[in-house]
Design a protein around this motif. Structure first.
Motif, PDB file in Angstrom:
ATOM      1  N   HIS A 120      -1.235  11.014  -4.788  1.00  0.00           N
ATOM      2  CA  HIS A 120      -0.766  10.565  -3.474  1.00  0.00           C
ATOM      3  C   HIS A 120      -1.926  10.143  -2.586  1.00  0.00           C
ATOM      4  O   HIS A 120      -1.740   9.409  -1.626  1.00  0.00           O
ATOM      5  CB  HIS A 120       0.083  11.644  -2.800  1.00  0.00           C
ATOM      6  CG  HIS A 120      -0.674  12.876  -2.433  1.00  0.00           C
ATOM      7  ND1 HIS A 120      -0.995  13.850  -3.348  1.00  0.00           N
ATOM      8  CD2 HIS A 120      -1.180  13.283  -1.257  1.00  0.00           C
ATOM      9  CE1 HIS A 120      -1.676  14.804  -2.751  1.00  0.00           C
ATOM     10  NE2 HIS A 120      -1.798  14.500  -1.475  1.00  0.00           N
TER      11      HIS A 120
ATOM     12  N   ASN B 109      -1.811   1.551   7.113  1.00  0.00           N
ATOM     13  CA  ASN B 109      -0.883   0.429   7.271  1.00  0.00           C
ATOM     14  C   ASN B 109      -0.248  -0.011   5.961  1.00  0.00           C
ATOM     15  O   ASN B 109       0.449  -1.023   5.920  1.00  0.00           O
ATOM     16  CB  ASN B 109      -1.612  -0.752   7.926  1.00  0.00           C
ATOM     17  CG  ASN B 109      -2.145  -0.383   9.292  1.00  0.00           C
ATOM     18  OD1 ASN B 109      -1.458   0.269  10.082  1.00  0.00           O
ATOM     19  ND2 ASN B 109      -3.388  -0.764   9.576  1.00  0.00           N
ATOM     20  N   GLN B 110      -0.526   0.730   4.909  1.00  0.00           N
ATOM     21  CA  GLN B 110       0.029   0.462   3.574  1.00  0.00           C
ATOM     22  C   GLN B 110      -0.176  -0.995   3.162  1.00  0.00           C
ATOM     23  O   GLN B 110       0.762  -1.699   2.779  1.00  0.00           O
ATOM     24  CB  GLN B 110       1.494   0.880   3.517  1.00  0.00           C
ATOM     25  CG  GLN B 110       1.655   2.365   3.756  1.00  0.00           C
ATOM     26  CD  GLN B 110       3.074   2.850   3.632  1.00  0.00           C
ATOM     27  OE1 GLN B 110       4.002   2.077   3.419  1.00  0.00           O
ATOM     28  NE2 GLN B 110       3.252   4.139   3.752  1.00  0.00           N
TER      29      GLN B 110
ATOM     30  N   TYR C 266      -0.064  -2.232  -5.332  1.00  0.00           N
ATOM     31  CA  TYR C 266      -0.322  -1.472  -6.562  1.00  0.00           C
ATOM     32  C   TYR C 266       0.376  -2.108  -7.758  1.00  0.00           C
ATOM     33  O   TYR C 266       1.522  -2.541  -7.637  1.00  0.00           O
ATOM     34  CB  TYR C 266       0.167  -0.031  -6.411  1.00  0.00           C
ATOM     35  CG  TYR C 266      -0.674   0.784  -5.460  1.00  0.00           C
ATOM     36  CD1 TYR C 266      -1.864   1.354  -5.877  1.00  0.00           C
ATOM     37  CD2 TYR C 266      -0.270   0.972  -4.144  1.00  0.00           C
ATOM     38  CE1 TYR C 266      -2.644   2.107  -5.007  1.00  0.00           C
ATOM     39  CE2 TYR C 266      -1.046   1.724  -3.267  1.00  0.00           C
ATOM     40  CZ  TYR C 266      -2.222   2.284  -3.707  1.00  0.00           C
ATOM     41  OH  TYR C 266      -2.983   3.024  -2.846  1.00  0.00           O
TER      42      TYR C 266
ATOM     43  N   ARG D 157      -7.547   5.987   2.292  1.00  0.00           N
ATOM     44  CA  ARG D 157      -6.785   6.101   3.533  1.00  0.00           C
ATOM     45  C   ARG D 157      -6.346   4.694   3.884  1.00  0.00           C
ATOM     46  O   ARG D 157      -7.167   3.832   4.170  1.00  0.00           O
ATOM     47  CB  ARG D 157      -7.633   6.708   4.649  1.00  0.00           C
ATOM     48  CG  ARG D 157      -6.786   7.174   5.830  1.00  0.00           C
ATOM     49  CD  ARG D 157      -7.551   8.030   6.786  1.00  0.00           C
ATOM     50  NE  ARG D 157      -7.914   7.547   8.096  1.00  0.00           N
ATOM     51  CZ  ARG D 157      -7.629   6.393   8.696  1.00  0.00           C
ATOM     52  NH1 ARG D 157      -6.967   5.482   8.085  1.00  0.00           N
ATOM     53  NH2 ARG D 157      -8.013   6.123   9.916  1.00  0.00           N
ATOM     54  N   ASP D 158      -5.042   4.479   3.764  1.00  0.00           N
ATOM     55  CA  ASP D 158      -4.440   3.156   3.969  1.00  0.00           C
ATOM     56  C   ASP D 158      -3.244   3.314   4.913  1.00  0.00           C
ATOM     57  O   ASP D 158      -2.090   3.196   4.503  1.00  0.00           O
ATOM     58  CB  ASP D 158      -4.005   2.593   2.605  1.00  0.00           C
ATOM     59  CG  ASP D 158      -3.355   1.229   2.684  1.00  0.00           C
ATOM     60  OD1 ASP D 158      -3.499   0.540   3.720  1.00  0.00           O
ATOM     61  OD2 ASP D 158      -2.695   0.837   1.692  1.00  0.00           O
TER      62      ASP D 158
ATOM     63  N   THR E 292      -4.810  -6.421  -1.412  1.00  0.00           N
ATOM     64  CA  THR E 292      -4.032  -6.053  -0.231  1.00  0.00           C
ATOM     65  C   THR E 292      -3.106  -7.202   0.147  1.00  0.00           C
ATOM     66  O   THR E 292      -3.243  -8.315  -0.358  1.00  0.00           O
ATOM     67  CB  THR E 292      -4.942  -5.712   0.972  1.00  0.00           C
ATOM     68  OG1 THR E 292      -5.476  -6.928   1.511  1.00  0.00           O
ATOM     69  CG2 THR E 292      -6.061  -4.757   0.582  1.00  0.00           C
TER      70      THR E 292
END
Length: 179
Positions: free
Chosen positions: A118, A40-41, A45, A37-38, A151
């Motif tokens: 996803h 704020n993206q 990747y 669960r991210d 991140t």
């Protein structure tokens, strides 16, 4: 299926939540799923690759990891799984030994499937050769789930637990799943 909330080594970092689930399927197949669960993206990747190549140094970018320990033994395996769909398996005789970089490749574990989804990552591993060569049953094994998340803020280290002063995925005390 057993699931575990993985925790960031940096306890102040609460922006991403990660859950790992472990399932024994058939006599020698291990399935593992990671749910992220991210909101704020923040996660960066790596680019997708074709045909699931074995590549080294996957932990330098976002990478999910599985550690397989054997009750009463020093040897263990480390499996690195990239959202790029590359992977690698390493063998160690004891804690971080041999110390070569990259570590010694383990060819006694095979990839059945690796898929970025996803919500995270799913993997199916064939442990047949590893388990038969060492005469192992599921009850002999214990598993650690970890992740390195690159991140936009910094690299974050997630594990079932962090019992040391530093993030150390090779610390068997933190491999909590038993069959």
């Amino acid at each position: 299926m057993a699931s575990y909330e993985l925790n960031a080594f940096d306890r102040r970092f609460q922006s991403i939540s990660l859950v790992g689930a472990i399932e024994q399927v058939s006599p020698y197949t291990l399935n593992v799923g990671y749910w992220l669960r991210d909101p704020n993206q923040l996660i960066l990747y790596p680019d997708l690759v074709a045909s699931h190549p074995r590549l080294d140094f996957l932990w330098e970018k976002t990478c999910f990891e599985i550690f397989i320990g054997v009750q009463g033994e020093d040897y263990y395996r480390e499996i690195n799984l990239s959202p790029s769909q590359a992977w690698q398996a390493y063998q160690f005789e004891e804690y971080r030994y041999p110390e070569t970089m990259p570590p010694q490749v383990a060819y006694d574990i095979e990839l059945n499937q690796l898929k970025r989804t996803h919500y995270g990552l799913n993997v199916s591993l064939d442990l047949t050769e590893f388990m038969l060569a060492h005469k192992l049953k599921w009850s002999d094994l214990f598993i650690g789930l970890t992740a390195v998340l690159e991140t936009s803020q910094a690299q974050q280290f997630y594990a079932m637990q962090h019992s040391g002063q530093n993030a150390d995925f090779h610390n068997k005390r933190d491999w909590l799943h038993i069959f």
